[in-house]
Design an enzyme around this catalytic site. Structure first.
Site, PDB file in Angstrom:
ATOM      1  N   SER A 241       2.448  -8.321  -5.597  1.00 31.70           N
ATOM      2  CA  SER A 241       2.924  -9.293  -6.574  1.00 31.70           C
ATOM      3  C   SER A 241       2.787 -10.717  -6.053  1.00 31.70           C
ATOM      4  CB  SER A 241       4.401  -8.996  -6.922  1.00 31.70           C
ATOM      5  OG  SER A 241       4.915 -10.019  -7.752  1.00 31.70           O
TER       6      SER A 241
ATOM      7  N   ASP B  46      -0.449   2.480   8.405  1.00 34.84           N
ATOM      8  CA  ASP B  46      -1.125   1.759   9.492  1.00 34.84           C
ATOM      9  C   ASP B  46      -0.419   1.788  10.844  1.00 34.84           C
ATOM     10  OD1 ASP B  46      -3.200   1.029   7.857  1.00 34.84           O
ATOM     11  OD2 ASP B  46      -2.263  -0.841   7.211  1.00 34.84           O
TER      12      ASP B  46
ATOM     13  N   GLY C 260       0.832  -1.208   0.000  1.00 34.45           N
ATOM     14  CA  GLY C 260       0.000   0.000   0.000  1.00 34.45           C
ATOM     15  C   GLY C 260       0.860   1.248   0.000  1.00 34.45           C
TER      16      GLY C 260
HETATM   17  P1  ADP Z   1       2.501  -4.265   2.655  1.00 34.04           P
HETATM   18  O1  ADP Z   1       3.950  -4.286   2.365  1.00 34.04           O
HETATM   19  O2  ADP Z   1       1.913  -2.885   2.575  1.00 34.04           O
HETATM   20  O3  ADP Z   1       2.177  -4.996   3.943  1.00 34.04           O
HETATM   21  P2  ADP Z   1       1.531  -6.592   1.142  1.00 34.04           P
HETATM   22  O4  ADP Z   1       1.261  -7.378   2.372  1.00 34.04           O
HETATM   23  O5  ADP Z   1       0.520  -6.620   0.063  1.00 34.04           O
HETATM   24  O6  ADP Z   1       1.753  -5.025   1.474  1.00 34.04           O
HETATM   25  O7  ADP Z   1       2.936  -7.081   0.566  1.00 34.04           O
HETATM   26  C1  ADP Z   1       3.496  -6.490  -0.590  1.00 34.04           C
HETATM   27  C2  ADP Z   1       4.146  -7.547  -1.431  1.00 34.04           C
HETATM   28  O8  ADP Z   1       5.208  -8.163  -0.696  1.00 34.04           O
HETATM   29  C3  ADP Z   1       3.247  -8.703  -1.830  1.00 34.04           C
HETATM   30  O9  ADP Z   1       2.447  -8.430  -2.939  1.00 34.04           O
HETATM   31  C4  ADP Z   1       4.281  -9.787  -2.149  1.00 34.04           C
HETATM   32  O10 ADP Z   1       4.827  -9.613  -3.429  1.00 34.04           O
HETATM   33  C5  ADP Z   1       5.370  -9.505  -1.114  1.00 34.04           C
HETATM   34  N1  ADP Z   1       5.176 -10.424   0.025  1.00 34.04           N
HETATM   35  C6  ADP Z   1       4.260 -10.340   1.002  1.00 34.04           C
HETATM   36  N2  ADP Z   1       4.354 -11.384   1.865  1.00 34.04           N
HETATM   37  C7  ADP Z   1       5.357 -12.163   1.395  1.00 34.04           C
HETATM   38  C8  ADP Z   1       5.958 -13.393   1.827  1.00 34.04           C
HETATM   39  N3  ADP Z   1       5.544 -14.037   2.917  1.00 34.04           N
HETATM   40  N4  ADP Z   1       6.965 -13.896   1.073  1.00 34.04           N
HETATM   41  C9  ADP Z   1       7.412 -13.259  -0.018  1.00 34.04           C
HETATM   42  N5  ADP Z   1       6.888 -12.103  -0.467  1.00 34.04           N
HETATM   43  C10 ADP Z   1       5.884 -11.550   0.212  1.00 34.04           C
END
Ligand code: ADP
Length: 336
Positions: free
Chosen positions: A89, A143, A27
């Site tokens: 992603s 957040d 985000g």
């Molecule tokens: P934020 O960073 O705002 O918490 P997300 O949770 O959507 O947002 O995570 C962003 C991106 O980080 C995801 O779309 C994914 O590509 C990568 N990501 C999230 N969790 C994992 C994980 N456990 N292992 C590898 N990549 C991850």
């Protein structure tokens, strides 16, 4: 796809680093641009080649990478959002996606990475780090849900936006002598509701970390109304297990007072970052470049008691955010 410029590896920076990449992920949050600007300009100052990676891990996989210069981050300090764009992603979470990302880093000669994002992005950073590429993570999320840092980049601006909305809604709420339920962001962490509730003078807040009592809330409204209070502002974090519409309907039914709902939603993500967010973003960005150049491995950078701090990624991921019950209780006292 933005222009991809492949440059030969430049001179080595102060340490062993020659080229670094920066991306924003998950985000968006106000202050991400300030962080990108600090990374690019501090990196260039240290003799590094700095690449901007567009659309987070998704763009890394696809090679949406371009070299940045001082001018490419001109006039962005005051802008919300992220000039690098951001994305989620699913591909990156797969072994194949991760391999493609690593290959792309190798193709561009990127030896260290700076990731600006939330906890998901940090987990992604950890997977890259485990394959031998040092990664610095900056806490870019509105957040405030990362336990290792007192504040995240964008939180202060988001709360300021909510405060502005509360002031405006208070005017109309008083004029019509009604109750207003304001829904703010926060799926697991109620800090936006907590901080905006205290500093915006809310009568009651509902957050995911603490149980709520609708009867107590309604009694409060009835008692304060009979005492002459003209409005009631109720702030509810989105992650609380009742919808704002249902909550408002219950309040209206139990108090007999007109109750409206306003969902602030993505409004909270936008806007020019506050001084605090620009400061945090800039200091964390500068520190990230320093640490990469010093060869300190992978770190999550944040702030504790007004100092910039850096934790190992696995450590940072384990520290859970602490719910501030004192603030919650004070809202109850002040909003009587
Ligand atoms: P934020 O960073 O705002 O918490 P997300 O949770 O959507 O947002 O995570 C962003 C991106 O980080 C995801 O779309 C994914 O590509 C990568 N990501 C999230 N969790 C994992 C994980 N456990 N292992 C590898 N990549 C991850």
């Amino acid at each position: 796809m933005p222009g991809v410029i492949i440059k030969s590896k430049g001179n080595k920076g102060e340490g062993n680093m020659r080229s670094i990449g920066v991306l924003t992920s998950g985000g968006d949050s106000p202050g991400m641009n300030a962080a990108v600007r600090a990374v690019v300009r501090c990196g260039i100052e240290k003799g590094l080649t700095v690449y901007g990676i567009h659309r987070g891990y998704e763009g890394l996989i696809d090679g949406e990478i371009e070299e940045m210069d001082r001018n490419s981050v001109g006039d962005i300090l005051q802008r919300g959002g992220t000039i690098l764009k951001t994305a989620r992603s699913e591909r990156f979470k797969t072994e194949e996606g991760l391999k493609r990302a690593l290959t792309m880093l190798d193709t561009f000669g990127i030896e260290g990475l700076i990731v600006i994002g939330g906890d998901g992005s940090m987990r992604g950073a950890e997977t890259i780090s485990k394959r031998g590429i040092p990664v610095m993570v900056l806490p870019g999320t509105i957040d405030n849900d990362l336990g290792y840092t007192d504040y995240t980049i964008g939180f202060d601006t988001a709360v300021t936006t909510v405060l502005d909305a509360i002031s405006k809604l208070r005017d109309t709420s008083s004029s019509h002598e009604r109750t207003t339920v304001i829904e703010v962001m926060g799926r697991h962490c109620g800090d936006i509701a907590l901080y905006a509730g205290l500093t915006g003078g809310a009568e009651y807040i509902l957050i995911p970390e603490y149980p709520y009592d609708i009867n107590e809330l309604c009694k409060k409204i009835v008692v304060s109304t009979n005492r002459g209070k003209q409005h009631n502002i109720i702030i509810k974090a989105e992650g609380v297990d009742i919808s704002s519409a249902d909550l408002a309907a219950k309040i209206q039914e139990k108090t007999g007072r007109e109750t409206k709902v306003v969902v602030l939603s993505y409004l909270q993500r936008g806007g020019s970052p506050t001084m605090r967010d620009r400061m945090l973003a800039t200091l964390c960005g500068a520190k990230a470049v320093d640490l990469l150049c010093e060869g300190s491995g992978s770190k999550a950078i944040g702030t504790t008691d007004n100092h910039i701090v850096a934790y190992d990624l696995d450590q940072a991921l384990e520290i859970k955010p602490v719910f501030n019950k004192e603030i919650y209780d004070l809202i109850g006292v002040l909003g009587k």
